[in-house]
Write an enzyme that holds these catalytic residues in place. Structure first.
Site, PDB file in Angstrom:
ATOM      1  N   ARG A  82       9.178  16.197  25.117  1.00  0.00           N
ATOM      2  CA  ARG A  82       8.875  14.769  24.977  1.00  0.00           C
ATOM      3  C   ARG A  82       9.244  14.271  23.580  1.00  0.00           C
ATOM      4  O   ARG A  82       9.725  13.153  23.418  1.00  0.00           O
ATOM      5  CB  ARG A  82       7.396  14.531  25.292  1.00  0.00           C
ATOM      6  N   LYS A 184       6.679   8.474  22.512  1.00  0.00           N
ATOM      7  CA  LYS A 184       5.504   8.492  21.643  1.00  0.00           C
ATOM      8  C   LYS A 184       5.917   8.059  20.243  1.00  0.00           C
ATOM      9  O   LYS A 184       6.060   8.875  19.333  1.00  0.00           O
ATOM     10  CB  LYS A 184       4.891   9.904  21.642  1.00  0.00           C
ATOM     11  N   GLU A 220      -0.967   1.497  31.872  1.00  0.00           N
ATOM     12  CA  GLU A 220      -1.869   2.514  31.305  1.00  0.00           C
ATOM     13  C   GLU A 220      -2.748   1.855  30.263  1.00  0.00           C
ATOM     14  O   GLU A 220      -2.752   0.640  30.116  1.00  0.00           O
ATOM     15  CB  GLU A 220      -1.055   3.678  30.738  1.00  0.00           C
TER      16      GLU A 220
HETATM   17  C1  LIG Z   1      -0.156  10.531  24.153  1.00  0.00           C
HETATM   18  C2  LIG Z   1      -0.333   9.448  25.153  1.00  0.00           C
HETATM   19  C3  LIG Z   1      -0.893   9.679  26.419  1.00  0.00           C
HETATM   20  C4  LIG Z   1      -1.466  11.000  26.824  1.00  0.00           C
HETATM   21  O1  LIG Z   1      -0.517  12.009  26.896  1.00  0.00           O
HETATM   22  P1  LIG Z   1      -0.957  13.546  26.913  1.00  0.00           P
HETATM   23  O2  LIG Z   1       0.314  14.269  26.872  1.00  0.00           O
HETATM   24  O3  LIG Z   1      -1.708  13.770  28.186  1.00  0.00           O
HETATM   25  O4  LIG Z   1      -1.830  13.744  25.723  1.00  0.00           O
HETATM   26  C5  LIG Z   1      -0.944   8.625  27.307  1.00  0.00           C
HETATM   27  N1  LIG Z   1      -0.503   7.381  26.976  1.00  0.00           N
HETATM   28  C6  LIG Z   1       0.010   7.124  25.764  1.00  0.00           C
HETATM   29  C7  LIG Z   1       0.466   5.747  25.456  1.00  0.00           C
HETATM   30  C8  LIG Z   1       0.120   8.143  24.822  1.00  0.00           C
HETATM   31  O5  LIG Z   1       0.639   7.864  23.625  1.00  0.00           O
END
Ligand SMILES: *Cc1c(COP(=O)(O)O)cnc(C)c1O
Length: 341
Positions: A82, A184, A220
């Site tokens: 990722r 991210k 989300e």
């Molecule tokens: C990091 C993140 C998540 C959760 O991801 P994980 O890999 O399960 O920790 C979900 N949504 C956003 C916007 C994120 O930045």
């Protein structure tokens, strides 16, 4: 190895400086060999790319002690992959994925005394990140970068049981179609601060963001993906190109289908159908799953049947199975648990 003298269960989610961190620099087109260091300070040009144009991305995962007394982390290869995707979208160099996993192991091992013991509920949070470090004033990618990983012990996410959260449907958008919602990037969090501060002021724990184009579909929250459970027990998660692909959510969907034998669907979820679901939860590394008790929106509210005190039964089963796998109480699917020491 002697553990640090810390009251693990009373730790919150905050920064505690640990002994070692990992640093590697990218210069003249390649990464150096990388090293562990005691130095927690980053010294940068006043004009560094990250400071001017936010050229930075990050990851988050945890190390913890299993029932068998091993220090492990969960699917770090997916964090590495990722981060590559984030780097590509931000025109940053890729930190090689095998090196990412090795660096995670190295920094956790060096901070083993900071990894909370089994049963404490606490974990060692691991934060890999990368940023443009050389001076950039015209809008363009930096040509020097730093990749770092620090760790910090964090307390149990739920102190005294998983309390359902109350969320609100945000008036702000999180991610544009074809934007950066799927990576991210620090910038996604910078812009989420005003909406979350506003939500907190209004008495809500989190924001539910809808799709920016039509404002009809569930995306989300600021930092966690949704799962829903239908009245007949199907686990549903929203599909969208602007959702961050949560490793926790992907693991939960796998557990639902392949371990618990539940029906699963990854599809567009209209806000209008949310009232018909039996359960809702937020998935991310920090909480694994936070149950959603209530969703408040303009013109109404949705209260899920499990109420404001308990997780719904399917959410609970998913939570217990995934945390059981992580803690070594339930056999893990191949490659999920990365043993460190
Ligand atoms: C990091 C993140 C998540 C959760 O991801 P994980 O890999 O399960 O920790 C979900 N949504 C956003 C916007 C994120 O930045």
């Amino acid at each position: 190895m002697e553990k640090k003298d810390i009251d693990w269960s009373s730790l919150g989610f905050g920064y505690v400086k640990t002994d070692k961190r990992y640093v590697s620099d990218f210069k003249n087109g390649s990464w150096d060999e990388g090293k562990l260091t005691d130095d927690d300070k980053v010294v940068l040009s006043e004009c560094a790319g990250v400071l001017q144009y936010a050229q930075t991305c990050f990851e988050g995962l945890k190390a913890y002690t299993t029932e068998q007394g091993k220090i492990v982390c969960f699917r770090p290869d997916l964090n590495a992959a990722r981060m590559s995707d984030s780097a590509k979208r931000l025109e940053m160099p890729i930190f090689p994925e095998e090196r990412f996993v090795e660096a995670v192991k190295e920094v956790v091992k060096a901070n083993a005394a900071w990894v909370p013991p089994y049963g404490s509920g606490a974990t060692l949070y691991i934060r890999p990140y990368m940023f443009g470090s050389n001076p950039v004033i015209g809008v363009k990618p930096a040509n020097e970068y730093q990749f770092r990983i620090f760790t910090t012990p964090v307390g149990p996410y739920f102190k005294g049981g998983a309390k359902p959260v109350t969320i609100t449907v945000s008036d702000f958008d999180r991610a544009a179609p074809h934007g950066t919602g799927h990576i991210k990037a620090g910038l996604n969090y910078a812009m989420s601060l005003h909406p979350i501060v506003t939500a907190h002021k209004n008495g809500f724990d989190e924001n539910m963001y809808l799709d920016a184009a039509t404002r009809t579909k569930v995306e989300e929250t600021g930092g966690a993906n949704f799962i829903f459970v239908t009245k007949d027990g199907t686990v549903v998660t929203p599909k969208s190109d602007s959702i961050l692909p949560s490793i926790t959510r992907r693991s939960i969907m796998y557990v639902a289908e392949h371990i618990l034998g539940l029906k699963t669907e990854t599809r567009e979820v209209y806000f209008d159908e949310v009232k018909d679901f039996a359960e809702a939860g937020l998935c991310g590394t920090a909480a694994v799953i936070s149950p959603v008790g209530k969703i408040v929106y303009k013109g109404g509210e949705i209260a899920f049947p499990a109420g404001m005190n308990d997780m719904g039964p399917v959410t609970k089963k998913l939570y217990e199975t995934l945390t059981g796998i992580q803690m070594g109480r339930i056999e893990a699917p191949e490659g999920w648990i990365c043993e460190i020491c």
